[in-house]
Design an enzyme around this catalytic site. Structure first.
Site, PDB file in Angstrom:
ATOM      1  N   LYS A  16     -15.898  19.029  29.130  1.00 40.83           N
ATOM      2  CA  LYS A  16     -14.702  18.629  28.340  1.00 40.83           C
ATOM      3  C   LYS A  16     -14.665  17.361  27.497  1.00 40.83           C
ATOM      4  CE  LYS A  16     -12.169  20.107  31.686  1.00 40.83           C
ATOM      5  NZ  LYS A  16     -13.137  20.629  32.345  1.00 40.83           N
ATOM      6  N   GLY A  40     -12.807  14.592  36.967  1.00 38.49           N
ATOM      7  CA  GLY A  40     -13.857  13.338  36.312  1.00 38.49           C
ATOM      8  C   GLY A  40     -14.146  13.857  35.017  1.00 38.49           C
ATOM      9  N   HIS A  41     -13.753  13.227  34.006  1.00 37.99           N
ATOM     10  CA  HIS A  41     -14.399  13.539  32.552  1.00 37.99           C
ATOM     11  C   HIS A  41     -15.318  12.626  32.214  1.00 37.99           C
ATOM     12  CE1 HIS A  41     -10.936  16.262  30.783  1.00 37.99           C
ATOM     13  NE2 HIS A  41     -11.528  16.587  32.055  1.00 37.99           N
ATOM     14  N   GLN A 224     -10.192  20.376  34.724  1.00 33.70           N
ATOM     15  CA  GLN A 224     -10.828  21.559  35.556  1.00 33.70           C
ATOM     16  C   GLN A 224     -10.921  22.693  34.872  1.00 33.70           C
ATOM     17  OE1 GLN A 224      -7.575  20.554  37.372  1.00 33.70           O
ATOM     18  NE2 GLN A 224      -8.230  19.437  38.883  1.00 33.70           N
ATOM     19  N   LYS A 331     -24.949  22.378  27.553  1.00 31.95           N
ATOM     20  CA  LYS A 331     -26.188  22.274  28.599  1.00 31.95           C
ATOM     21  C   LYS A 331     -26.966  23.251  28.190  1.00 31.95           C
ATOM     22  CE  LYS A 331     -24.504  19.384  32.210  1.00 31.95           C
ATOM     23  NZ  LYS A 331     -24.520  19.089  33.707  1.00 31.95           N
TER      24      LYS A 331
END
Length: 423
Positions: A16, A40-41, A224, A331
């Site tokens: 994100k 964690g972004h 999340q 990805k």
């Protein structure tokens, strides 16, 4: 005036931060609406990798205002370190970052409570990141919590002491061996509070309302993923807040009818951190290769992520619950090199074939039903247009679109903000 929403559709870690960073130039305001510093972004550009925990991902764009909404829980100590880590980039944080007075504070004793609670569960632990987030949300719903606005009150320290004393009694109740020096932790906490007070606190729901009236464009950023939502996720292996679209309304004070686009982000495969059911999880060399190539380790916790094939049953569920209007697949480059790919299209649920996400997806109840696809060998990381993608990847994308009923508008082929293909 535009209010758009960006969400993760799996168990978090979908990428994100990168997409918010890519989209930020289109928005005046980036607003984080839930979660805490366990999320964690990761953003990567100009050869530098950045990990943000509480601060919205628009902080690197000079024209955007970043808001930490009332639905977020803030650890002042972690927050101070995050700001210190950004100092070398010469960002005007004072004018670019504002905080809702209604956001709740994570106390040192919340972290200790988290550790004591998890230790007491033994093998039944839920995989908490031990950042104190669960206990903070428990205090919020239990109407005991301290909020950012409370630090402006003269009796803040007395309020703090009353809640911390209550927490210490609860820690003793768990009767587990955890070592801590509370005086030392509190010194660090109150120093961080003084740093926090240097930023502007706002009544964020009023700020957001006036921004909408003024025609500002707003991007609401979740943390999340949807399958970790406290209501709609794989309970009890979930987070403590609403990670779905509804959380943007309650976490920022935005009316539901103001939201326009809902961007849903998912990986071309699936990962999960910590405990909990995961129907398509791979325990073989294929799963190990995904983890290695995809660098599947938590950006904050460092925990290795479990990997598995794409689960369309779960993805369709997340799309439905959130009202997703556009999909973004991350990805795709990680799947290059596999001879065969699999996609879960249905579940065998207690002997019955179903295509909806059931109440319980524990392995004794659910077996995934797969459709196979031919893989591709091409290196995607240098590609810049959709037309350049291998035909096998295009077929993979078009199948997902047909099954889910929502277009995939962005395909990410690497971690850098430039490695983003718009369809």
């Amino acid at each position: 005036m535009t209010v758009d929403l960006l969400l993760g559709l799996q168990w978090g870690d979908e990428g994100k931060g990168k997409i918010v960073d890519v989209l930020t130039s289109n928005y005046d305001i980036i607003a984080r609406f839930q979660g805490g510093p366990n999320a964690g972004h990761t953003l990567e550009f100009d050869g530098i990798k950045h990990v943000l925990r509480t601060i919205p991902s628009g902080i690197f764009h000079k024209n955007s205002v970043n808001i930490i909404g009332n639905g977020v829980v803030i650890d002042p100590v972690v927050f101070q370190k995050e700001i210190e880590g950004l100092e070398k980039f010469n960002l005007d944080i004072k004018s670019k970052l504002i905080i809702s007075r209604k956001a709740h504070l994570i106390l040192p004793t919340h972290r200790l409570l988290d550790a004591a609670s998890e230790a007491s569960k033994g093998k039944a632990k839920i995989g908490s990141t031990l950042k104190g987030i669960g206990p903070t949300y428990m205090d919020k719903t239990g109407r005991n919590g301290l909020r950012v606005g409370d630090v402006e009150l003269e009796d803040f320290k007395e309020r703090y002491r009353a809640l911390a004393d209550k927490h210490e009694a609860m820690i003793a109740f768990y009767d587990v061996a955890i070592q801590y020096n509370l005086a030392e932790l509190e010194k660090e906490f109150f120093e961080a509070i003084e740093e926090l007070k240097k930023l502007d606190f706002i009544d964020s729901e009023e700020y957001m309302y006036q921004a909408q009236k003024a025609g500002k464009s707003i991007l609401c950023e979740g943390a999340q993923g949807s399958l970790l939502d406290v209501d709609f996720g794989t309970y009890p292996f979930v987070t403590s807040s609403n990670t779905t679209a509804a959380g943007a309304c309650t976490g920022l004070g935005i009316a539901p009818n103001k939201i326009k686009e809902v961007y849903g982000i998912f990986k071309a495969y699936v990962t999960r951190v910590g405990s909990g059911p995961f129907p398509t999880e791979l325990f073989d060399e294929v799963g190990a290769t995904m983890a290695r190539v995809g660098n599947e380790f938590g950006s904050v916790t460092g925990r290795q992520r479990r990997c598995g094939w794409l689960d369309l049953v779960a993805l369709k569920y997340a799309v439905q619950v959130n009202g997703v209007t556009q999909l973004m697949m991350m990805k795709g480059d990680v799947l290059s090199g596999f001879e065969t790919l699999k996609v879960c299209t249905e579940y065998n649920y207690k002997g019955q074939i179903i295509s909806h996400f059931p109440y319980n997806i524990e392995p004794e109840n659910v077996t995934p039903v797969y459709k196979e696809f031919k893989g591709w060998q091409a290196d995607l990381t240098g590609l810049t247009t959709y037309e350049q993608l291998p035909i096998e990847l295009k077929e993979y994308i078009e199948f997902i679109e047909a099954e889910v009923g929502v277009p995939i508008k962005i395909v990410s082929v690497g971690p850098d903000r430039k490695q983003t293909i718009t369809k």
